[in-house]
Design a protein around this motif. Structure first.
Motif, PDB file in Angstrom:
ATOM      1  N   THR A  56       0.742  -1.209  -0.162  1.00  0.00           N
ATOM      2  CA  THR A  56      -0.238  -0.234   0.379  1.00  0.00           C
ATOM      3  C   THR A  56       1.132   1.550  -0.248  1.00  0.00           C
ATOM      4  O   THR A  56       0.809   2.218  -0.615  1.00  0.00           O
TER       5      THR A  56
ATOM      6  N   THR B  38     -10.303  -0.710  -5.794  1.00  0.00           N
ATOM      7  CA  THR B  38     -10.079  -2.131  -4.626  1.00  0.00           C
ATOM      8  C   THR B  38     -11.148  -3.254  -4.614  1.00  0.00           C
ATOM      9  O   THR B  38     -12.575  -2.213  -4.908  1.00  0.00           O
TER      10      THR B  38
ATOM     11  N   LEU C 268     -10.485  -2.846   2.636  1.00  0.00           N
ATOM     12  CA  LEU C 268     -10.121  -2.242   1.823  1.00  0.00           C
ATOM     13  C   LEU C 268      -9.758  -0.832   1.775  1.00  0.00           C
ATOM     14  O   LEU C 268      -8.182  -0.202   1.678  1.00  0.00           O
TER      15      LEU C 268
ATOM     16  N   GLN D 233      -9.282   1.148   4.511  1.00  0.00           N
ATOM     17  CA  GLN D 233      -7.902   1.063   5.218  1.00  0.00           C
ATOM     18  C   GLN D 233      -6.930   1.605   4.013  1.00  0.00           C
ATOM     19  O   GLN D 233      -6.104   2.479   5.058  1.00  0.00           O
TER      20      GLN D 233
ATOM     21  N   ASP E  62      -5.447  -2.898  -7.617  1.00  0.00           N
ATOM     22  CA  ASP E  62      -4.752  -3.362  -5.471  1.00  0.00           C
ATOM     23  C   ASP E  62      -5.592  -4.500  -5.931  1.00  0.00           C
ATOM     24  O   ASP E  62      -6.453  -4.861  -5.979  1.00  0.00           O
ATOM     25  N   GLU E  63      -4.735  -5.436  -5.166  1.00  0.00           N
ATOM     26  CA  GLU E  63      -5.064  -7.122  -5.051  1.00  0.00           C
ATOM     27  C   GLU E  63      -5.587  -7.093  -6.677  1.00  0.00           C
ATOM     28  O   GLU E  63      -6.551  -8.013  -6.865  1.00  0.00           O
TER      29      GLU E  63
ATOM     30  N   ARG F  42      -8.502 -10.361   1.948  1.00  0.00           N
ATOM     31  CA  ARG F  42      -7.749  -9.975   1.553  1.00  0.00           C
ATOM     32  C   ARG F  42      -7.577  -8.585   1.840  1.00  0.00           C
ATOM     33  O   ARG F  42      -8.431  -7.417   1.992  1.00  0.00           O
ATOM     34  N   GLY F  43      -6.134  -7.777   1.463  1.00  0.00           N
ATOM     35  CA  GLY F  43      -5.905  -6.159   1.923  1.00  0.00           C
ATOM     36  C   GLY F  43      -6.214  -6.218   3.732  1.00  0.00           C
ATOM     37  O   GLY F  43      -5.841  -4.946   3.886  1.00  0.00           O
ATOM     38  N   LEU F  44      -6.495  -6.467   4.213  1.00  0.00           N
ATOM     39  CA  LEU F  44      -6.972  -5.249   5.318  1.00  0.00           C
ATOM     40  C   LEU F  44      -5.829  -5.942   6.565  1.00  0.00           C
ATOM     41  O   LEU F  44      -5.012  -6.633   6.974  1.00  0.00           O
TER      42      LEU F  44
END
Length: 548
Positions: free
Chosen positions: A124, A162, A167, A170, A236-237, A410-412
């Motif tokens: 990130t 996202t 996410l 965040q 992202d992701e 995912r991503g958290l």
């Protein structure tokens, strides 16, 4: 019913008034989505200190198409603005992580990028830092007329896509902290809440727009968002965003609005795993075809994009110790889970429990709440306000036990998560081993130690045995003996089934050929015997001659 001090309790499973876990409707206003249960986030968030150091980096950084761009060993090497350097110090970033070492100078040079690094490695910040740095250097106060000013403010400099709302929130918090003491405006947009508030924020000024794909598409369709001045697009992701459910929508966003073509903008894609194949939709959205993931990437990135690969693909972080518990009887899983939770809470460890289905998630959360465990819950059927509250309670250590589905896989990024428990391992019919990698990546962020505990149900999870053995071997983790045996047995069964199926197919083919020749002879004999009857058909399965 009534409890101590004549307090009126509701009929929730735990007996508590307006229980956040057990009740879906607010007891105060009898609504599902209300303002009574909203908790606002604090501006400051706690953070663990990163343990990565470039000189001690155990990872191998593989790069492609980079040219003469050199990696950085400190943030000052990237010639970042002083205000950004100060903000990084407040966030406890002293040295760049492996993915930041090369990604930051590539993005600052204006090149497109495909970057893969393990979960919790600082991806990130790897794309936020170059965006914020470029904006600080180029940002000027708009002094034009109000109409022109409003029109300009609807044009974000960067858009970050996202897959999930959590996410997006965040990344927004991280971006707000990086842009502190600057005039850069950050807006986050996502579904589940009123769109009017988000439209007002965009109209008031938006330099960095962060959000889910569906809501950004909606804003663009309603002409409340203009993409003609876009300079940077971040996906992202990316392995999930370029899935069959998203790739068509991304094509619409890129091609059907006023977004500059890929040669005139900078595009970067970040992910933790790289799939070998990817299902895509054609332009009509009806037919499907298989394509390599890199071919899908080329639809949005320039042909001269840079490629950064940290470590091996489909490997879990070495800082996470992975443990597997063999469960013979599924009905014993909850008791095993409770025993593990007691151990983790006694050591003050924040714990995330992943469950496969929403129904089972609700059931387990209510059972734990009924036993007075400090639990909160997230799943796809909760309102956005409830999901925000659950993350807030967990992040602030008010409820150090989180029960959730893959919506939080995912991503958290929640600080100080020590343990991840897989109550259910991922179902390979809907997910793959990448889901397991993302799940356990919620612990041990930025090189810090963590652990995962997974319940392996005998008779159900054998299909995961081989992928898990390969994953553990690649991550230099200890592989349980029983897991290796189950892997060998499953492979033998697959091989035996293959040979058996091949043998049966061969016999069926021979039998069909044999029956076919018999039928033909029978057909001829019957034709000779019947003689004058020429109009008839023959049933090859029942050997019956039927007159027409």
């Amino acid at each position: 019913m009534q409890g101590p001090n004549n307090i009126q309790y509701t009929c929730s499973p735990c007996g508590k008034y307006n229980c956040f876990v057990c009740l879906t409707n607010c007891e105060k206003c009898k609504k599902v989505n209300c303002s009574c249960r909203i908790i606002k986030y604090k501006t400051k968030i706690s953070r663990v200190k990163p343990l990565y150091h470039f000189d001690d980096d155990p990872f191998k950084i593989k790069v492609g198409g980079v040219g003469d761009i050199c990696e950085i060993k400190s943030f000052r090497d990237a010639n970042l603005p002083e205000v950004l350097i100060e903000n990084l110090k407040k966030l406890l970033y002293q040295f760049p992580t492996p993915v930041q070492v090369i990604s930051i100078p590539i993005l600052l040079a204006g090149k497109d990028l495909l970057a893969r690094a393990e979960t919790g490695s600082g991806k990130t910040a790897a794309f936020l830092i170059p965006i914020v740095s470029t904006l600080i250097k180029k940002k000027t106060v708009k002094t034009a007329g109000s109409a022109k000013k409003t029109e300009l403010q609807k044009n974000p400099f960067a858009v970050i896509l996202t897959p999930t709302r959590e996410l997006a929130l965040q990344i927004e918090r991280e971006a707000l902290l990086l842009t502190e003491n600057t005039c850069i405006k950050v807006v986050c947009t996502y579904g589940g809440i009123r769109i009017r508030d988000q439209m007002k924020k965009i109209a008031q000024g938006c330099d960095i727009l962060i959000g889910t794909l569906g809501r950004i598409l909606h804003l663009a369709e309603e002409q409340m968002l203009s993409l003609k001045e876009l300079k940077v697009l971040i996906i992202d992701e990316g392995d999930h965003m370029l899935d069959k459910n998203f790739v068509r929508d991304i094509e619409i966003l890129v091609n059907c609005f006023d977004m500059p073509e890929k040669a005139l903008r900078q595009t970067a894609l970040f992910c933790a795993t790289l799939p070998t194949t990817q299902i895509m939709h054609d332009q009509k959205g009806a037919k499907k075809k298989l394509a390599f993931f890199t071919d899908t990437v080329c639809m949005f990135l320039n042909d001269t994009y840079c490629h950064v690969d940290i470590g091996n693909n489909l490997t879990s972080p070495k800082s996470i110790i992975q443990t597997f518990l063999l469960v013979d009887k599924p009905e014993l899983k909850f008791q095993i889970l409770e025993n593990q939770i007691v151990k983790e809470l006694s050591q003050n460890n924040k714990t995330i429990v992943f469950v496969e289905t929403i129904k089972e998630t609700i059931k387990i959360a209510q059972q734990l709440c009924n036993k007075n465990y400090p639990v909160t819950v997230i799943h796809g059927h909760r309102t956005q306000n409830d999901r925000k509250r659950a993350i807030y309670e967990f992040n602030e250590d008010l409820k150090p036990l989180l029960i959730c589905t893959n919506v939080s896989a995912r991503g958290l990024d929640i600080c100080e998560v020590k343990t991840v428990i897989n109550y259910d391992l991922p179902n390979l019919n809907h997910d793959d081993i990448r889901t397991y990698v993302y799940r356990i990546g919620r612990a041990g962020r930025i090189g810090n130690p963590g652990k995962s505990i997974s319940m392996f149900v005998k008779g159900k999870d054998e299909v995961l045995a081989r992928p898990l053995v390969v994953l553990l071997g690649g991550s230099e983790q200890e592989v349980p003996t029983w897991l290796e045996e189950l892997c060998s047995m499953h492979e033998l069964i697959k091989l035996e089934n293959y040979h058996q199926a091949k043998f049966e197919a061969k016999n069926a083919a021979m039998l069909g050929e044999k029956n076919s020749s018999k039928d033909t002879r029978s057909y001829k004999n019957k034709e000779k015997k019947i003689g004058s009857i020429r109009c008839f058909t023959f049933n090859f399965r029942s050997n019956v001659c039927i007159r027409l």
